[in-house]
Design an enzyme around this catalytic site. Structure first.
Site, PDB file in Angstrom:
ATOM      1  N   ASP A  78       0.583  -1.244  -0.021  1.00  0.00           N
ATOM      2  CA  ASP A  78      -0.066  -0.084  -0.039  1.00  0.00           C
ATOM      3  C   ASP A  78       0.869   1.525   0.680  1.00  0.00           C
ATOM      4  OD1 ASP A  78      -1.845   1.810   0.414  1.00  0.00           O
ATOM      5  OD2 ASP A  78      -2.909   0.586   1.782  1.00  0.00           O
ATOM      6  N   ARG A  94      -0.404   4.412  -0.366  1.00  0.00           N
ATOM      7  CA  ARG A  94      -1.629   5.340  -0.056  1.00  0.00           C
ATOM      8  C   ARG A  94      -1.060   6.210   1.133  1.00  0.00           C
ATOM      9  NH1 ARG A  94      -7.161   2.952   0.853  1.00  0.00           N
ATOM     10  NH2 ARG A  94      -5.295   0.964   1.888  1.00  0.00           N
TER      11      ARG A  94
END
Length: 420
Positions: free
Chosen positions: A331, A333
């Protein structure tokens, strides 16, 4: 027009070299108590000697604007006429705007440029908004279904009799204050600048040649916000706040792909926001442009194939592993920056946080915003093909009121189609 185009191509201006830049740019004092003291963000190319940031406006869309100029469709000297473009609703200022650590990835004054810097604009400075605020109506089949089932009712204020929800919405471009961005990630500013420069193929040389320029307009997507209810309640402790922070998922959000819970959770968040607004509170949807955990849609689809073609089919116990095998990381983000937009709204408490994500919750509360109730997605809204995703996330630490599945509980999903 032809002369402008010809002149623009006569020689190349390197902004990282003397003569192609301003050696004394308009200063930016991040977190100053007024817009005038803070200074404007000047990221336009119409007058390069006045630029005081790295990069340019419009985020990822700047490349399209550059293509329009190169092809002759747009004059490189065009300055927009901002008459009647002021925000449809006022937002701020709030106390967090004056804390240089609270907001580091957007310009809190970005929707107020015409007002805050009117004098400089009159003098010929090309200062453009990085935030716009307008009004609209929202029409979704899930709202109609909620009305048909009786979960929502028209009040002719927030929700009309035909299912049209009245909203205010804002678009926010990213504006990064590099020293504080580096601080969020626990690295030196020089390390951040070098990483951004090297791993974008040297796209912005000023990152390493202009240490005096502290603000960067990255070529990435920003935020879209949808507000349900009266925005005058922002910043008031008595206002009940419901909020869904949602990261982009084009396949589900737009086209209804059933491999994940994204659209169902988004529409459930909208329903909670409408309920809250009808009680006199304020509902807020924050939509972040971070497709595929910010790894991109091509990587996302490759991961789908890897998950479904592995031995045993799509499996919750290998959900995150397959992403890491393809992308090298689970991830990107980076929820460290996510709370900034909530501080821009002056939020100090969210009564109903429509998210199961531990990462989002921890970074929101860690930034000083209190969270009351955490609202999980109802089981009946989870598509069958998304069961693998939700089980894997709960096992990894996502919030739930039910028992957390163990390794042995994580079932193997068999016979799933490659077409999600």
């Amino acid at each position: 027009m032809a002369n402008q185009k010809k002149q623009s191509r006569s020689h190349i201006i390197l902004t990282s070299h003397p003569g192609g830049r301003s050696d004394k740019p308009v200063p930016i004092t991040w977190g100053a108590p007024t817009a005038a003291e803070r200074g404007p963000v000047i990221g336009t190319v119409t007058d390069p000697k006045r630029r005081n940031v790295i990069g340019t406006h419009s985020g990822s869309y700047a490349v399209y604007r550059a293509l329009a100029v190169a092809s002759g469709a747009l004059s490189p000297l065009h300055i927009p006429d901002l008459t009647n473009t002021a925000p449809a609703e006022p937002i701020g200022p709030f106390g967090q705007w004056f804390d240089p650590e609270k907001i580091v990835s957007l310009d809190p004054w970005g929707h107020m440029t015409s007002e805050a810097f009117a004098g400089m604009i009159a003098e010929g400075y090309d200062i453009r908004p990085t935030i716009a605020v307008t009004k609209a109506h929202l029409k979704m089949p899930e709202i109609d279904e909620a009305m048909e089932s009786g979960r929502l009712r028209s009040d002719n204020r927030i929700l009309g009799p035909t299912g049209n929800a009245r909203v205010t919405k804002a678009a926010v471009e990213p504006v990064w204050y590099l020293p504080a961005i580096a601080g969020r990630f626990g690295i030196e500013e020089s390390e951040l600048r070098r990483g951004l420069f090297e791993y974008t193929g040297g796209m912005f040389p000023e990152l390493v040649t202009r240490p005096d320029l502290k603000v960067f307009l990255p070529p990435i997507g920003g935020h879209t916000l949808y507000f349900f209810g009266d925005l005058s309640g922002l910043g008031k402790p008595e206002t009940e706040i419901a909020c869904r922070v949602h990261d982009e998922c084009n396949g589900s959000d737009v086209f209804g792909s059933d491999i994940c819970t994204c659209r169902p959770y988004l529409t459930h968040g909208i329903e909670v926001c409408i309920e809250t607004a009808q009680r006199g509170g304020l509902g807020i949807i924050v939509y972040n442009r971070k497709e595929g955990r910010a790894l991109g849609e091509v990587t996302k689809f490759l991961v789908y194939n890897a998950r479904k073609r592995q031995e045993g089919g799509d499996r919750a116990d290998r959900y995150f592993e397959r992403t890491e095998c393809v992308a090298g990381v689970q991830d990107v983000r980076f929820q460290q920056l996510m709370p900034d937009v909530l501080h821009w709204l002056g939020l100090k408490r969210i009564d109903r946080f429509v998210s199961m994500s531990d990462m989002k919750h921890d970074h929101v509360t860690g930034s000083g915003i209190e969270i009351g109730e955490r609202v999980p997605i109802p089981d009946e809204l989870v598509p069958p093909d998304a069961r693998v995703e939700i089980d894997a996330k709960i096992h990894a630490g996502y919030h739930t009121d039910k028992a957390t599945p163990t390794e042995s509980d994580l079932t193997i999903a068999k016979g799933r189609s490659l077409n999600d």
